[in-house]
Design a protein around this motif. Structure first.
Motif, PDB file in Angstrom:
ATOM      1  N   LEU A  14       0.864  -0.991  -0.029  1.00  0.00           N
ATOM      2  CA  LEU A  14       0.163  -0.010   0.032  1.00  0.00           C
ATOM      3  C   LEU A  14       0.775   1.249   0.069  1.00  0.00           C
ATOM      4  CD1 LEU A  14      -2.729  -1.210   2.380  1.00  0.00           C
ATOM      5  CD2 LEU A  14      -2.982  -0.851  -0.151  1.00  0.00           C
ATOM      6  N   TRP A  15       2.089   1.174   0.694  1.00  0.00           N
ATOM      7  CA  TRP A  15       2.760   2.315   0.846  1.00  0.00           C
ATOM      8  C   TRP A  15       3.600   2.751  -0.344  1.00  0.00           C
ATOM      9  CZ3 TRP A  15       8.496   1.814   1.207  1.00  0.00           C
ATOM     10  CH2 TRP A  15       9.117   2.909   1.252  1.00  0.00           C
ATOM     11  N   LYS A  16       3.879   1.569  -1.512  1.00  0.00           N
ATOM     12  CA  LYS A  16       4.379   1.915  -2.569  1.00  0.00           C
ATOM     13  C   LYS A  16       3.408   2.321  -3.648  1.00  0.00           C
ATOM     14  CE  LYS A  16       8.303   0.025  -2.003  1.00  0.00           C
ATOM     15  NZ  LYS A  16       9.431   1.049  -2.291  1.00  0.00           N
ATOM     16  N   CYS A  17       2.092   2.394  -3.333  1.00  0.00           N
ATOM     17  CA  CYS A  17       0.967   3.053  -4.104  1.00  0.00           C
ATOM     18  C   CYS A  17       0.825   4.590  -3.565  1.00  0.00           C
ATOM     19  CB  CYS A  17      -0.215   2.008  -3.998  1.00  0.00           C
ATOM     20  SG  CYS A  17      -0.007   0.410  -4.608  1.00  0.00           S
ATOM     21  N   ASP A  18       1.318   4.727  -2.429  1.00  0.00           N
ATOM     22  CA  ASP A  18       0.838   5.869  -1.850  1.00  0.00           C
ATOM     23  C   ASP A  18       1.286   7.314  -2.570  1.00  0.00           C
ATOM     24  OD1 ASP A  18      -0.535   7.428   0.259  1.00  0.00           O
ATOM     25  OD2 ASP A  18       1.323   8.041   1.080  1.00  0.00           O
ATOM     26  N   GLY A  19       0.213   8.092  -2.810  1.00  0.00           N
ATOM     27  CA  GLY A  19       0.475   9.365  -3.600  1.00  0.00           C
ATOM     28  C   GLY A  19       0.608   9.417  -5.044  1.00  0.00           C
ATOM     29  N   LEU A  20       0.212   8.142  -5.672  1.00  0.00           N
ATOM     30  CA  LEU A  20       0.374   8.078  -7.266  1.00  0.00           C
ATOM     31  C   LEU A  20      -0.905   8.473  -7.760  1.00  0.00           C
ATOM     32  CD1 LEU A  20       2.767   5.086  -7.583  1.00  0.00           C
ATOM     33  CD2 LEU A  20       3.335   7.463  -7.699  1.00  0.00           C
ATOM     34  N   THR A  21      -1.108   8.942  -9.149  1.00  0.00           N
ATOM     35  CA  THR A  21      -2.298   9.064  -9.564  1.00  0.00           C
ATOM     36  C   THR A  21      -2.808   7.574 -10.088  1.00  0.00           C
ATOM     37  OG1 THR A  21      -1.285   9.217 -11.752  1.00  0.00           O
ATOM     38  CG2 THR A  21      -1.602  11.123 -10.476  1.00  0.00           C
ATOM     39  N   ASP A  22      -3.952   7.705 -10.449  1.00  0.00           N
ATOM     40  CA  ASP A  22      -4.630   6.482 -11.255  1.00  0.00           C
ATOM     41  C   ASP A  22      -3.713   5.881 -12.459  1.00  0.00           C
ATOM     42  OD1 ASP A  22      -6.726   6.733  -9.442  1.00  0.00           O
ATOM     43  OD2 ASP A  22      -8.280   6.328 -10.949  1.00  0.00           O
ATOM     44  N   GLU A  23      -3.165   6.896 -13.241  1.00  0.00           N
ATOM     45  CA  GLU A  23      -2.580   6.553 -14.277  1.00  0.00           C
ATOM     46  C   GLU A  23      -1.226   5.941 -13.944  1.00  0.00           C
ATOM     47  OE1 GLU A  23      -0.189   9.020 -18.029  1.00  0.00           O
ATOM     48  OE2 GLU A  23      -2.202   9.839 -17.191  1.00  0.00           O
ATOM     49  N   GLN A  24      -0.540   6.792 -12.947  1.00  0.00           N
ATOM     50  CA  GLN A  24       0.671   5.994 -12.384  1.00  0.00           C
ATOM     51  C   GLN A  24       0.472   4.573 -11.981  1.00  0.00           C
ATOM     52  OE1 GLN A  24       1.545   9.507 -10.073  1.00  0.00           O
ATOM     53  NE2 GLN A  24       3.485   9.803 -11.066  1.00  0.00           N
ATOM     54  N   LEU A  25      -0.746   4.382 -11.198  1.00  0.00           N
ATOM     55  CA  LEU A  25      -0.673   3.096 -10.730  1.00  0.00           C
ATOM     56  C   LEU A  25      -0.913   2.179 -11.952  1.00  0.00           C
ATOM     57  CD1 LEU A  25      -3.059   3.919  -7.683  1.00  0.00           C
ATOM     58  CD2 LEU A  25      -0.663   3.158  -7.434  1.00  0.00           C
ATOM     59  N   LYS A  26      -1.593   2.315 -12.841  1.00  0.00           N
ATOM     60  CA  LYS A  26      -1.977   1.400 -13.983  1.00  0.00           C
ATOM     61  C   LYS A  26      -0.669   1.421 -15.105  1.00  0.00           C
ATOM     62  CE  LYS A  26      -6.618   2.764 -14.113  1.00  0.00           C
ATOM     63  NZ  LYS A  26      -7.672   3.440 -14.593  1.00  0.00           N
ATOM     64  N   THR A  27       0.348   2.071 -14.754  1.00  0.00           N
ATOM     65  CA  THR A  27       1.548   2.038 -15.650  1.00  0.00           C
ATOM     66  C   THR A  27       2.282   0.625 -15.577  1.00  0.00           C
ATOM     67  OG1 THR A  27       1.957   4.141 -15.269  1.00  0.00           O
ATOM     68  CG2 THR A  27       3.770   3.067 -16.165  1.00  0.00           C
ATOM     69  N   CYS A  28       2.303   0.061 -16.666  1.00  0.00           N
ATOM     70  CA  CYS A  28       2.964  -1.385 -16.668  1.00  0.00           C
ATOM     71  C   CYS A  28       4.540  -1.130 -16.925  1.00  0.00           C
ATOM     72  CB  CYS A  28       2.306  -1.874 -17.946  1.00  0.00           C
ATOM     73  SG  CYS A  28       0.719  -2.365 -17.837  1.00  0.00           S
ATOM     74  N   SER A  29       5.075  -2.222 -16.280  1.00  0.00           N
ATOM     75  CA  SER A  29       6.645  -2.208 -16.386  1.00  0.00           C
ATOM     76  C   SER A  29       7.434  -2.015 -17.649  1.00  0.00           C
ATOM     77  CB  SER A  29       6.969  -3.471 -15.597  1.00  0.00           C
ATOM     78  OG  SER A  29       6.734  -4.700 -16.277  1.00  0.00           O
ATOM     79  N   THR A  30       7.362  -3.025 -18.358  1.00  0.00           N
ATOM     80  CA  THR A  30       8.077  -2.933 -19.656  1.00  0.00           C
ATOM     81  C   THR A  30       7.045  -3.756 -20.440  1.00  0.00           C
ATOM     82  OG1 THR A  30      10.178  -2.942 -18.536  1.00  0.00           O
ATOM     83  CG2 THR A  30      10.419  -3.417 -20.703  1.00  0.00           C
ATOM     84  N   PRO A  31       6.910  -3.268 -21.613  1.00  0.00           N
ATOM     85  CA  PRO A  31       6.202  -4.175 -22.639  1.00  0.00           C
ATOM     86  C   PRO A  31       7.015  -5.231 -23.137  1.00  0.00           C
ATOM     87  CG  PRO A  31       6.080  -1.853 -23.450  1.00  0.00           C
ATOM     88  CD  PRO A  31       7.089  -2.037 -22.328  1.00  0.00           C
ATOM     89  N   PRO A  32       6.221  -6.542 -23.135  1.00  0.00           N
ATOM     90  CA  PRO A  32       4.896  -6.836 -23.226  1.00  0.00           C
ATOM     91  C   PRO A  32       4.196  -7.188 -21.790  1.00  0.00           C
ATOM     92  CG  PRO A  32       5.999  -8.738 -23.696  1.00  0.00           C
ATOM     93  CD  PRO A  32       6.793  -7.734 -23.554  1.00  0.00           C
ATOM     94  N   SER A  33       4.835  -6.823 -20.694  1.00  0.00           N
ATOM     95  CA  SER A  33       4.312  -7.463 -19.479  1.00  0.00           C
ATOM     96  C   SER A  33       3.027  -6.270 -18.957  1.00  0.00           C
ATOM     97  CB  SER A  33       5.383  -6.891 -18.540  1.00  0.00           C
ATOM     98  OG  SER A  33       4.851  -7.009 -16.999  1.00  0.00           O
ATOM     99  N   ASN A  34       1.985  -7.109 -18.426  1.00  0.00           N
ATOM    100  CA  ASN A  34       0.834  -6.490 -17.871  1.00  0.00           C
ATOM    101  C   ASN A  34       1.191  -5.847 -16.249  1.00  0.00           C
ATOM    102  OD1 ASN A  34       0.988  -8.878 -16.779  1.00  0.00           O
ATOM    103  ND2 ASN A  34      -1.106  -9.131 -17.197  1.00  0.00           N
ATOM    104  N   LEU A  35       2.415  -6.095 -15.918  1.00  0.00           N
ATOM    105  CA  LEU A  35       2.641  -5.889 -14.425  1.00  0.00           C
ATOM    106  C   LEU A  35       2.533  -4.215 -14.022  1.00  0.00           C
ATOM    107  CD1 LEU A  35       3.528  -7.432 -11.762  1.00  0.00           C
ATOM    108  CD2 LEU A  35       5.696  -6.942 -12.306  1.00  0.00           C
ATOM    109  N   SER A  36       1.871  -4.009 -13.157  1.00  0.00           N
ATOM    110  CA  SER A  36       1.605  -2.619 -12.561  1.00  0.00           C
ATOM    111  C   SER A  36       1.243  -2.558 -11.175  1.00  0.00           C
ATOM    112  CB  SER A  36       0.283  -2.038 -13.602  1.00  0.00           C
ATOM    113  OG  SER A  36      -0.948  -2.731 -13.031  1.00  0.00           O
ATOM    114  N   LEU A  37       1.500  -1.654 -10.777  1.00  0.00           N
ATOM    115  CA  LEU A  37       0.859  -1.525  -9.168  1.00  0.00           C
ATOM    116  C   LEU A  37      -0.359  -1.862  -8.753  1.00  0.00           C
ATOM    117  CD1 LEU A  37       3.174   1.566  -8.251  1.00  0.00           C
ATOM    118  CD2 LEU A  37       3.689  -0.706  -7.415  1.00  0.00           C
TER     119      LEU A  37
END
Length: 150
Positions: A14-37
């Protein structure tokens, strides 16, 4: 001690997600990965629900994943509401804590797959699951805004 470590790992995500926008939380790591916060938050809500609710004999209906979309916790985030998903994780943690309160760590149950698993095993597994994904969260957060730490 198991409660304390699991809570530490829950709070770290939860702390790693704190203070981020929806868009930032949805940002994926590196294509083609779907990994996001946000995907990690949704995944851990599913995992909390699956392990602890199954142990307690409670409703384990998936929150995000379906038979047609088994990875929807990670895949279906474009229109997701980040605040709602964070609240869902918090609610699942609270519900799971309540469901297992009073159970002995050595109590075992047969899970939905027919395996006999103790509550102690679930705690250790959940700590490992969070720790692994918190490593992913560290990298994701650093790539978003440079923030690092525990």
């Amino acid at each position: 001690m198991l409660d304390a470590w699991l809570d530490y790992h829950r709070e770290t995500l939860l702390w790693k997600c704190d203070g981020l926008t929806d868009e930032q939380l949805k940002t994926c790591s590196t294509p083609p990965s779907n990994l996001s916060l946000l995907g990690l938050v949704r995944h851990m809500a599913e995992v909390e629900r699956g392990w602890f609710r199954d142990f307690a004999g409670d409703d384990t209906t998936a929150l995000y994943c379906t038979e047609d979309e088994p990875d929807a916790d990670f895949d279906a985030i474009e229109t997701a509401d980040a605040a709602a998903d964070l609240a869902t994780l918090r609610a699942e943690v609270a519900a799971c804590r309540a469901l297992i309160a009073g159970h002995d760590l050595d109590e075992s149950q047969t899970d939905s797959r027919g395996r006999t698993i103790s509550l102690r095993w679930i705690y250790v597994h959940m700590s490992e699951e969070y720790a692994r994904h918190n490593g992913h969260a560290d990298l994701l957060r650093e790539s978003i805004d440079g923030a690092t730490g525990d």
